[in-house]
Design a protein around this motif. Sequence first.
Motif, PDB file in Angstrom:
ATOM      1  N   PHE A  46       0.284   8.746  -1.154  1.00 40.63           N
ATOM      2  CA  PHE A  46       1.305   8.599  -0.117  1.00 40.63           C
ATOM      3  C   PHE A  46       1.618   7.118   0.001  1.00 40.63           C
ATOM      4  O   PHE A  46       0.711   6.308   0.228  1.00 40.63           O
ATOM      5  CB  PHE A  46       0.801   9.153   1.221  1.00 40.63           C
ATOM      6  N   ARG A  47       2.873   6.743  -0.161  1.00 37.34           N
ATOM      7  CA  ARG A  47       3.276   5.339  -0.070  1.00 37.34           C
ATOM      8  C   ARG A  47       3.116   4.886   1.381  1.00 37.34           C
ATOM      9  O   ARG A  47       3.823   5.334   2.271  1.00 37.34           O
ATOM     10  CB  ARG A  47       4.717   5.181  -0.535  1.00 37.34           C
ATOM     11  N   SER A  48       2.147   3.979   1.621  1.00 34.68           N
ATOM     12  CA  SER A  48       1.814   3.585   2.986  1.00 34.68           C
ATOM     13  C   SER A  48       2.306   2.193   3.366  1.00 34.68           C
ATOM     14  O   SER A  48       2.284   1.839   4.533  1.00 34.68           O
ATOM     15  CB  SER A  48       0.301   3.659   3.191  1.00 34.68           C
ATOM     16  N   SER A  49       2.697   1.404   2.389  1.00 28.51           N
ATOM     17  CA  SER A  49       3.197   0.061   2.678  1.00 28.51           C
ATOM     18  C   SER A  49       4.029  -0.412   1.490  1.00 28.51           C
ATOM     19  O   SER A  49       4.178   0.316   0.500  1.00 28.51           O
ATOM     20  CB  SER A  49       2.032  -0.916   2.910  1.00 28.51           C
ATOM     21  N   ASP A  50       4.540  -1.618   1.587  1.00 27.37           N
ATOM     22  CA  ASP A  50       5.359  -2.133   0.488  1.00 27.37           C
ATOM     23  C   ASP A  50       4.527  -2.573  -0.715  1.00 27.37           C
ATOM     24  O   ASP A  50       5.087  -2.956  -1.732  1.00 27.37           O
ATOM     25  CB  ASP A  50       6.261  -3.270   0.965  1.00 27.37           C
ATOM     26  N   TYR A  51       3.197  -2.485  -0.642  1.00 30.46           N
ATOM     27  CA  TYR A  51       2.355  -2.904  -1.769  1.00 30.46           C
ATOM     28  C   TYR A  51       1.269  -1.896  -2.145  1.00 30.46           C
ATOM     29  O   TYR A  51       0.514  -2.122  -3.089  1.00 30.46           O
ATOM     30  CB  TYR A  51       1.694  -4.253  -1.460  1.00 30.46           C
ATOM     31  N   SER A  52       1.182  -0.764  -1.432  1.00 29.22           N
ATOM     32  CA  SER A  52       0.056   0.133  -1.674  1.00 29.22           C
ATOM     33  C   SER A  52       0.384   1.581  -1.335  1.00 29.22           C
ATOM     34  O   SER A  52       1.258   1.861  -0.519  1.00 29.22           O
ATOM     35  CB  SER A  52      -1.144  -0.319  -0.826  1.00 29.22           C
ATOM     36  N   SER A  53      -0.362   2.486  -1.981  1.00 27.25           N
ATOM     37  CA  SER A  53      -0.287   3.913  -1.690  1.00 27.25           C
ATOM     38  C   SER A  53      -1.686   4.414  -1.361  1.00 27.25           C
ATOM     39  O   SER A  53      -2.660   4.029  -2.017  1.00 27.25           O
ATOM     40  CB  SER A  53       0.243   4.682  -2.904  1.00 27.25           C
ATOM     41  N   ARG A  54      -1.809   5.262  -0.367  1.00 28.84           N
ATOM     42  CA  ARG A  54      -3.094   5.866  -0.010  1.00 28.84           C
ATOM     43  C   ARG A  54      -3.333   7.058  -0.926  1.00 28.84           C
ATOM     44  O   ARG A  54      -2.418   7.825  -1.220  1.00 28.84           O
ATOM     45  CB  ARG A  54      -3.107   6.304   1.455  1.00 28.84           C
ATOM     46  N   ALA A  55      -4.570   7.192  -1.389  1.00 27.95           N
ATOM     47  CA  ALA A  55      -4.935   8.242  -2.329  1.00 27.95           C
ATOM     48  C   ALA A  55      -5.762   9.319  -1.628  1.00 27.95           C
ATOM     49  O   ALA A  55      -6.622   9.001  -0.806  1.00 27.95           O
ATOM     50  CB  ALA A  55      -5.726   7.638  -3.488  1.00 27.95           C
ATOM     51  N   PHE A  56      -5.495  10.589  -1.986  1.00 27.53           N
ATOM     52  CA  PHE A  56      -6.190  11.700  -1.355  1.00 27.53           C
ATOM     53  C   PHE A  56      -6.199  12.903  -2.300  1.00 27.53           C
ATOM     54  O   PHE A  56      -5.436  12.966  -3.265  1.00 27.53           O
ATOM     55  CB  PHE A  56      -5.527  12.078  -0.023  1.00 27.53           C
ATOM     56  N   CYS A  57      -7.065  13.851  -2.003  1.00 26.34           N
ATOM     57  CA  CYS A  57      -7.121  15.090  -2.776  1.00 26.34           C
ATOM     58  C   CYS A  57      -6.097  16.071  -2.210  1.00 26.34           C
ATOM     59  O   CYS A  57      -6.108  16.358  -1.009  1.00 26.34           O
ATOM     60  CB  CYS A  57      -8.519  15.697  -2.720  1.00 26.34           C
ATOM     61  N   SER A  58      -5.238  16.597  -3.065  1.00 23.66           N
ATOM     62  CA  SER A  58      -4.225  17.548  -2.606  1.00 23.66           C
ATOM     63  C   SER A  58      -4.808  18.925  -2.306  1.00 23.66           C
ATOM     64  O   SER A  58      -4.166  19.738  -1.651  1.00 23.66           O
ATOM     65  CB  SER A  58      -3.111  17.684  -3.646  1.00 23.66           C
TER      66      SER A  58
END
Length: 132
Positions: A65-77
Amino acid sequence: MQLKVHGGGCLCGWIRFEAEGNPEKPHTCSCGMCRRHTGAPTAAWVEYPRDRVRWVGPGGPPSTFRSSDYSSRAFCSRCGSSIGAIDDEPTVALLVGGMDEINDRALAPEYHSFEDALPEWWSAQDACRNAG
């Protein structure tokens, strides 16, 4: 000399990772994004260069999930477990709680980010007992 491999993954085992070598920047964080990502008042993180992290579980790489202008949060779908963050720069930050060997001293936090965002009932000392 072979580097240590830190393994870990999500609650259901669909997403698994192997991170090679000692982690960089072991720390805790209490920013609003980390609190909401984990559901905890503080999160414990370690970072690795992207080329030292392999996604080895049957689910492959985690969902993001794109959480900021420099990073995405990772999770198990599948189970929804938070895995970490995948930055645009070649960095993967993994949540220490998902590690298999939680007692490895290389995972011990060295500092705390966003201490001012801790709840009043939680002290930075509690959040990061090993800070130097």
